[in-house]
Design a protein around this motif. Structure first.
Motif, PDB file in Angstrom:
ATOM      1  N   LEU A   6       0.701  -1.360   0.005  1.00 18.78           N
ATOM      2  CA  LEU A   6       0.148   0.091   0.017  1.00 18.78           C
ATOM      3  C   LEU A   6       0.972   1.265  -0.059  1.00 18.78           C
ATOM      4  O   LEU A   6       1.538   1.392   0.900  1.00 18.78           O
ATOM      5  CB  LEU A   6      -1.016  -0.035   1.251  1.00 18.78           C
ATOM      6  CG  LEU A   6      -1.842  -1.218   1.463  1.00 18.78           C
ATOM      7  CD1 LEU A   6      -2.470  -1.250   2.536  1.00 18.78           C
ATOM      8  CD2 LEU A   6      -2.686  -1.444   0.309  1.00 18.78           C
ATOM      9  N   THR A  12       1.321  12.880   5.202  1.00 16.27           N
ATOM     10  CA  THR A  12       1.215  14.136   5.727  1.00 16.27           C
ATOM     11  C   THR A  12       2.388  14.528   6.893  1.00 16.27           C
ATOM     12  O   THR A  12       2.806  15.663   7.186  1.00 16.27           O
ATOM     13  CB  THR A  12      -0.175  14.599   6.350  1.00 16.27           C
ATOM     14  OG1 THR A  12      -0.782  13.673   7.054  1.00 16.27           O
ATOM     15  CG2 THR A  12      -1.029  14.695   5.085  1.00 16.27           C
ATOM     16  N   ARG A  13       2.363  13.387   7.824  1.00 10.45           N
ATOM     17  CA  ARG A  13       3.387  13.842   9.114  1.00 10.45           C
ATOM     18  C   ARG A  13       4.635  13.693   8.716  1.00 10.45           C
ATOM     19  O   ARG A  13       5.430  14.245   9.606  1.00 10.45           O
ATOM     20  CB  ARG A  13       2.912  12.286   9.960  1.00 10.45           C
ATOM     21  CG  ARG A  13       1.799  12.463  10.623  1.00 10.45           C
ATOM     22  CD  ARG A  13       1.263  11.147  11.281  1.00 10.45           C
ATOM     23  NE  ARG A  13       1.382  10.076  10.150  1.00 10.45           N
ATOM     24  CZ  ARG A  13       1.811   8.850  10.805  1.00 10.45           C
ATOM     25  NH1 ARG A  13       2.323   8.526  11.737  1.00 10.45           N
ATOM     26  NH2 ARG A  13       2.114   7.784   9.528  1.00 10.45           N
ATOM     27  N   GLU A  79      -4.847   4.593  -7.992  1.00  9.18           N
ATOM     28  CA  GLU A  79      -6.326   5.047  -7.380  1.00  9.18           C
ATOM     29  C   GLU A  79      -6.474   6.459  -7.866  1.00  9.18           C
ATOM     30  O   GLU A  79      -5.615   7.336  -7.472  1.00  9.18           O
ATOM     31  CB  GLU A  79      -6.510   5.101  -6.078  1.00  9.18           C
ATOM     32  CG  GLU A  79      -6.592   3.728  -5.352  1.00  9.18           C
ATOM     33  CD  GLU A  79      -6.003   3.407  -4.024  1.00  9.18           C
ATOM     34  OE1 GLU A  79      -6.181   4.379  -3.270  1.00  9.18           O
ATOM     35  OE2 GLU A  79      -5.435   2.488  -3.785  1.00  9.18           O
ATOM     36  N   GLY A  84      -8.091   4.546   0.824  1.00  8.78           N
ATOM     37  CA  GLY A  84      -7.993   4.087   2.044  1.00  8.78           C
ATOM     38  C   GLY A  84      -7.429   2.858   2.006  1.00  8.78           C
ATOM     39  O   GLY A  84      -7.268   2.174   0.836  1.00  8.78           O
TER      40      GLY A  84
HETATM   41  P1  GTP Z   1       0.151  10.275   7.003  1.00  7.15           P
HETATM   42  O1  GTP Z   1      -0.640  11.254   6.063  1.00  7.15           O
HETATM   43  O2  GTP Z   1       1.261  10.970   7.584  1.00  7.15           O
HETATM   44  O3  GTP Z   1      -0.864   9.756   7.951  1.00  7.15           O
HETATM   45  O4  GTP Z   1       0.713   9.208   6.086  1.00  7.15           O
HETATM   46  P2  GTP Z   1      -0.137   8.146   5.097  1.00  7.15           P
HETATM   47  O5  GTP Z   1      -0.820   8.916   4.152  1.00  7.15           O
HETATM   48  O6  GTP Z   1       0.817   7.127   4.669  1.00  7.15           O
HETATM   49  O7  GTP Z   1      -1.045   7.102   6.049  1.00  7.15           O
HETATM   50  P3  GTP Z   1      -0.837   6.099   6.847  1.00  7.15           P
HETATM   51  O8  GTP Z   1       0.707   5.869   7.484  1.00  7.15           O
HETATM   52  O9  GTP Z   1      -1.783   5.646   7.788  1.00  7.15           O
HETATM   53  O10 GTP Z   1      -0.871   4.691   5.856  1.00  7.15           O
HETATM   54  C1  GTP Z   1      -0.334   3.385   6.012  1.00  7.15           C
HETATM   55  C2  GTP Z   1       0.034   3.070   4.497  1.00  7.15           C
HETATM   56  O11 GTP Z   1      -1.103   2.953   3.849  1.00  7.15           O
HETATM   57  C3  GTP Z   1       1.064   3.727   3.939  1.00  7.15           C
HETATM   58  O12 GTP Z   1       1.768   2.843   3.315  1.00  7.15           O
HETATM   59  C4  GTP Z   1       0.215   4.525   2.934  1.00  7.15           C
HETATM   60  O13 GTP Z   1       0.812   4.746   1.543  1.00  7.15           O
HETATM   61  C5  GTP Z   1      -0.965   3.490   2.777  1.00  7.15           C
HETATM   62  N1  GTP Z   1      -2.151   4.323   2.300  1.00  7.15           N
HETATM   63  C6  GTP Z   1      -2.973   4.991   3.214  1.00  7.15           C
HETATM   64  N2  GTP Z   1      -3.884   5.611   2.745  1.00  7.15           N
HETATM   65  C7  GTP Z   1      -4.016   5.022   1.402  1.00  7.15           C
HETATM   66  C8  GTP Z   1      -4.963   5.038   0.193  1.00  7.15           C
HETATM   67  O14 GTP Z   1      -5.881   5.723   0.381  1.00  7.15           O
HETATM   68  N3  GTP Z   1      -4.670   4.238  -0.834  1.00  7.15           N
HETATM   69  C9  GTP Z   1      -3.628   3.405  -0.937  1.00  7.15           C
HETATM   70  N4  GTP Z   1      -3.244   2.797  -2.023  1.00  7.15           N
HETATM   71  N5  GTP Z   1      -2.735   3.315  -0.050  1.00  7.15           N
HETATM   72  C10 GTP Z   1      -2.633   4.280   1.167  1.00  7.15           C
END
Ligand code: GTP
Length: 351
Positions: A6, A12-13, A79, A84
């Protein structure tokens, strides 16, 4: 074995470092982050990888090509709107021919895939979640287990008095295709808040397996820096191919280290290809990207400088990350926890 990673999040963080590059291909010790993770999977028999992309998808092809260099067949499914973590898995349903590994694209971990699969099969699970132990679980989603190894319940970011275990979701899963079919198609959906509670509600067999390998979520500036410090400090196996050793300095092709450059351990200093270092002082672990320059008298402690950036005379960097194409002026100071976005200019003596 096949793996879906994924990689569509905005990261964002980890801004500003993710303003131009998605987190999964940000360099970690001068290689795209996913190269480390895919290398570990390749060594354990994974041959096909699908990336679920969203944010800046073109960066993945540029960084990783078609995977041949890494010994895997690599493809992307894109996507147009973020689905998500769960929606992204549903969107890749055709990839699920049998038991399939699903991974977050921002976790640096060593997974013992054989042991993970053994647990999944011995408990005849439809989904198995990899867990890791952490010292302070209040920042994470906790996963409580039955003595049998099946999941009992999930607890999102518990208060200290609610903490009943130290095992958290490590962001790696084994799924049967039947589980993926439970996810509603074409809508944003979360694995953690949608699919997993749904599996428990429906009494489907969901197991867990506790990994003992190295684990780090690189999602914040502090953790991104930590990934470097741990790699250079020997906590996870750093690929050293193509680097020449000079004491505790590791030099990429064409990198030069001036007379008088000194390092005070523990840790190591990496100079990316074509980096030029004058008589500067280093302490702890430092990673300099390709074609960076560090002038005489600069003092760098536990930090990362990304490609083509320039650290001026007598500047000081302490536990920070300098993005790509930055200029840190002479005598400037960048302190702990700071991150400079790509192209930043700090004029002389700025703090
Ligand atoms: P933050 O914005 O800092 O919370 O980071 P993030 O966008 O990467 O979110 P998070 O760390 O919760 O995501 C965990 C994993 O899922 C990461 O490898 C992201 O790239 C992936 N991910 C999160 N949301 C999506 C999405 O909507 N689609 C896909 N394909 N991957 C996602």
């Amino acid at each position: 074995m096949r793996a879906l990673i994924l990689t569509g999040g905005l990261g964002t963080r980890l801004r500003p470092l993710t303003a131009n590059l998605p987190k999964p291909v940000l360099p970690v010790v001068n290689r795209p982050f996913l190269e480390h993770q895919i290398g570990d999977l390749r060594r354990q028999g994974v041959r096909e990888v699908l990336l679920a992309t969203g944010y800046k998808p073109e960066a993945f092809g540029r960084a990783l090509g078609d995977g041949r260099r890494l010994g895997v067949k690599l493809r992307c499914v894109h996507e147009t709107k973020p689905l998500g973590t769960g929606g992204a898995v549903r969107n890749a349903i055709d990839f699920f021919k049998g038991t399939t590994l699903v991974l977050n694209g921002d976790v640096l971990q060593h997974l013992d895939l054989g042991a993970f699969l053994k647990r999944h099969r011995s408990l005849k699970a439809e989904a198995t979640i990899c867990l890791t132990r952490v010292a302070d679980p209040t920042q994470f989603g906790l996963v409580e287990l039955e003595p049998s190894g099946l999941v009992r319940r999930f607890l999102e970011k518990p208060s200290p008095e609610e903490v009943t275990c130290d095992t958290i979701n490590a962001g790696a899963y084994l799924f049967e295709p039947s589980v993926v079919r439970l996810i509603p198609p074409g809508v944003a959906y979360s694995l953690e808040r949608g699919l997993f509670p749904e599996l428990l509600k429906r009494k489907r067999r969901m197991a867990a397996w506790v990994s003992r390998g190295y684990w780090l979520d690189i999602g914040t500036v502090e953790k991104y820096l930590q990934a470097h410090l741990d790699g250079l400090g020997g906590e996870w196996p750093l690929p050293l191919k193509g680097l020449r050793r000079r004491g505790s300095f590791l030099l990429g092709s064409g990198a030069t280290l001036g007379a008088g450059a000194a390092h005070e351990g523990p840790g190591r200093v990496v100079l990316g290809a074509g980096a030029k270092v004058a008589a500067a002082r280093f302490s702890g672990s430092v990673c300099l990207g390709p074609r960076t320059r560090v002038d005489a008298g600069a003092a760098l402690t536990d930090c990362v400088v990304l490609e083509r950036s320039h650290v001026g005379k007598d500047a000081r960097l302490e536990r920070c990350v300098v993005g790509r194409d930055c200029r840190v002026g002479a005598g400037a100071l960048v302190g702990p926890g700071r991150a400079l976005g790509d192209g930043s200019i700090l004029t002389a003596f700025s703090r």
